[in-house]
Design a protein around this motif. Sequence first.
Motif, mmCIF file in Angstrom:
data_model
loop_
_atom_site.group_PDB
_atom_site.id
_atom_site.type_symbol
_atom_site.label_atom_id
_atom_site.label_comp_id
_atom_site.label_asym_id
_atom_site.label_seq_id
_atom_site.Cartn_x
_atom_site.Cartn_y
_atom_site.Cartn_z
ATOM 1 N N SER A 62 0.837 -1.204 0.000
ATOM 2 C CA SER A 62 0.000 0.000 0.000
ATOM 3 C C SER A 62 0.872 1.254 0.000
ATOM 4 N N ASP A 63 2.002 1.195 0.689
ATOM 5 C CA ASP A 63 2.913 2.342 0.716
ATOM 6 C C ASP A 63 3.498 2.599 -0.668
ATOM 7 N N VAL A 64 3.839 1.547 -1.370
ATOM 8 C CA VAL A 64 4.389 1.688 -2.722
ATOM 9 C C VAL A 64 3.328 2.259 -3.658
ATOM 10 N N LYS A 65 2.096 1.801 -3.527
ATOM 11 C CA LYS A 65 1.017 2.330 -4.365
ATOM 12 C C LYS A 65 0.813 3.819 -4.100
ATOM 13 N N GLN A 66 0.818 4.200 -2.831
ATOM 14 C CA GLN A 66 0.648 5.615 -2.495
ATOM 15 C C GLN A 66 1.821 6.433 -3.011
ATOM 16 N N SER A 67 3.022 5.919 -2.861
ATOM 17 C CA SER A 67 4.205 6.628 -3.344
ATOM 18 C C SER A 67 4.166 6.789 -4.862
ATOM 19 N N ALA A 68 3.735 5.759 -5.557
ATOM 20 C CA ALA A 68 3.641 5.835 -7.012
ATOM 21 C C ALA A 68 2.606 6.873 -7.430
ATOM 22 N N THR A 69 1.513 6.934 -6.709
ATOM 23 C CA THR A 69 0.478 7.924 -7.016
ATOM 24 C C THR A 69 1.002 9.336 -6.804
ATOM 25 N N VAL A 70 1.680 9.554 -5.697
ATOM 26 C CA VAL A 70 2.242 10.875 -5.423
ATOM 27 C C VAL A 70 3.298 11.225 -6.455
ATOM 28 N N PHE A 71 4.118 10.258 -6.832
ATOM 29 C CA PHE A 71 5.159 10.492 -7.834
ATOM 30 C C PHE A 71 4.546 10.887 -9.173
ATOM 31 N N ARG A 72 3.503 10.174 -9.605
ATOM 32 C CA ARG A 72 2.840 10.507 -10.870
ATOM 33 C C ARG A 72 2.236 11.908 -10.821
ATOM 34 N N ARG A 73 1.636 12.260 -9.685
ATOM 35 C CA ARG A 73 1.054 13.598 -9.540
ATOM 36 C C ARG A 73 2.144 14.661 -9.613
ATOM 37 N N ASN A 74 3.266 14.418 -8.966
ATOM 38 C CA ASN A 74 4.374 15.375 -9.006
ATOM 39 C C ASN A 74 4.935 15.520 -10.415
ATOM 40 N N VAL A 75 5.048 14.403 -11.127
ATOM 41 C CA VAL A 75 5.554 14.462 -12.505
ATOM 42 C C VAL A 75 4.613 15.286 -13.368
ATOM 43 N N ARG A 76 3.291 15.118 -13.179
ATOM 44 C CA ARG A 76 2.331 15.917 -13.941
ATOM 45 C C ARG A 76 2.505 17.405 -13.656
ATOM 46 N N HIS A 77 2.680 17.758 -12.379
ATOM 47 C CA HIS A 77 2.872 19.166 -12.021
ATOM 48 C C HIS A 77 4.152 19.721 -12.647
ATOM 49 N N ILE A 78 5.220 18.962 -12.550
ATOM 50 C CA ILE A 78 6.501 19.427 -13.096
ATOM 51 C C ILE A 78 6.399 19.574 -14.606
ATOM 52 N N ARG A 79 5.753 18.622 -15.290
ATOM 53 C CA ARG A 79 5.588 18.714 -16.741
ATOM 54 C C ARG A 79 4.776 19.958 -17.103
ATOM 55 N N HIS A 80 3.729 20.229 -16.320
ATOM 56 C CA HIS A 80 2.905 21.418 -16.567
ATOM 57 C C HIS A 80 3.730 22.693 -16.387
ATOM 58 N N TRP A 81 4.530 22.747 -15.336
ATOM 59 C CA TRP A 81 5.383 23.925 -15.104
ATOM 60 C C TRP A 81 6.373 24.109 -16.248
ATOM 61 N N LEU A 82 6.968 23.024 -16.707
ATOM 62 C CA LEU A 82 7.929 23.116 -17.806
ATOM 63 C C LEU A 82 7.261 23.593 -19.090
#
Length: 72
Positions: free
Chosen positions: A22-42
């Motif tokens: 469950s921790d890995v799933k949550q971490s993956a979700t947070v990571f994907r969300r962060n990547v989306r934000h960073i891509r949007h900023w770029l």
Amino acid sequence: MGLTNFILTVAGVSAVVLLLRSDVKQSATVFRRNVRHIRHWLEEESATASKEMEKKAKELSGKESAPKEDKH
């Protein structure tokens, strides 16, 4: 005694695996969300930079077309 230790070990390892899963799933979700934000900023920065480059190119082309004065 040996069987009890084995059962407790299996139960402990199973609990850790479930928690980590469950921790890995949550971490993956947070990571994907962060990547989306960073891509949007770029993308925003890229668009802003291209607009500024176009603006500067227009300014430079406007200055080059104006007659230059000789300062001799």
